[in-house]
Design a protein around this motif. Structure first.
Motif, PDB file in Angstrom:
ATOM      1  N   GLN A   1      38.703  -4.918  20.614  1.00  0.00           N
ATOM      2  CA  GLN A   1      37.781  -4.639  21.723  1.00  0.00           C
ATOM      3  C   GLN A   1      38.521  -4.957  23.015  1.00  0.00           C
ATOM      4  OE1 GLN A   1      34.712  -7.596  21.969  1.00  0.00           O
ATOM      5  NE2 GLN A   1      33.103  -6.052  21.973  1.00  0.00           N
TER       6      GLN A   1
ATOM      7  N   TRP B   1      33.943  -1.574  20.124  1.00  0.00           N
ATOM      8  CA  TRP B   1      34.940  -1.892  19.114  1.00  0.00           C
ATOM      9  C   TRP B   1      35.650  -0.595  18.767  1.00  0.00           C
ATOM     10  CZ3 TRP B   1      36.426  -6.648  17.896  1.00  0.00           C
ATOM     11  CH2 TRP B   1      35.561  -7.705  18.182  1.00  0.00           C
TER      12      TRP B   1
ATOM     13  N   ALA C   1      39.438  -8.087  16.057  1.00  0.00           N
ATOM     14  CA  ALA C   1      38.284  -8.370  15.190  1.00  0.00           C
ATOM     15  C   ALA C   1      38.634  -9.369  14.092  1.00  0.00           C
ATOM     16  CB  ALA C   1      37.799  -7.064  14.559  1.00  0.00           C
TER      17      ALA C   1
END
Ligand code: GUN
Length: 162
Positions: free
Chosen positions: A61, A111, A140
């Motif tokens: 992200q 994301w 992540a």
């Protein structure tokens, strides 16, 4: 040209997210932001290459909007989770008859993962504004993604770096 030709001629190096990259532009002008450390370059741009031996851009992200531009090779599939938790799959490529798009905006906070599903390589460009800074990027973690998006885990698991 082969993937090795692109890597050598564009001076690409391995990216921690997967694939290869080279930053080719960083605006000298900076802006103040509300982010950690405040100052960011106005804009940066990279070449980014996925190859059959490094085919995945792992889920991450960014706090900035990122524009992606297809350059050469085989299409690249983007897996996005938007701010509402909705999953999107979009192919960056030049075959408009197959629904591919030559440019793709990934808004800040989404994301994002990407994968080269076939072919030797896919080459693209990425412009980031405000410019790229590691402090703005989150890679992540499996437990967090599984807890935040339990319904999407079966789609995302393959793209989370272990
Ligand atoms: N340095 C490491 N990763 C990146 C990236 O994704 N973009 C830019 N501009 N620089 C980087």
């Amino acid at each position: 040209m082969s993937k090795q030709d692109w890597i050598e001629k564009l001076s690409l190096v391995e990216h921690i997210e997967g694939g290869y990259f080279c930053e080719i532009y960083r605006a000298a002008e900076e802006i103040e932001t509300l982010r950690e450390g405040s100052a960011r370059s106005m804009m940066t741009s990279i070449y980014y290459l996925l190859t059959d031996d490094r085919p995945i851009d792992h889920l991450h992200q960014n706090k900035s909007d990122i524009m992606h531009y297809f350059h050469a090779g085989f299409p690249i599939t983007y897996i996005l989770v938007d701010l509402m938790g909705q999953l999107h799959k979009i192919k960056l490529g030049l075959d408009l008859t197959k629904g591919e798009v030559p440019q793709l905006l990934v808004p800040k906070g989404y994301w994002k993962a990407a994968v080269l599903e076939s072919g030797e390589y896919g080459l693209l460009g990425e412009s980031v504004a405000p410019g790229f800074d590691f402090r703005d990027m989150t890679i992540a973690k499996a437990e967090e993604i599984q807890a935040q998006f339990p319904n999407l885990w079966h789609e995302l698991a393959a793209y989370v770096r272990t």
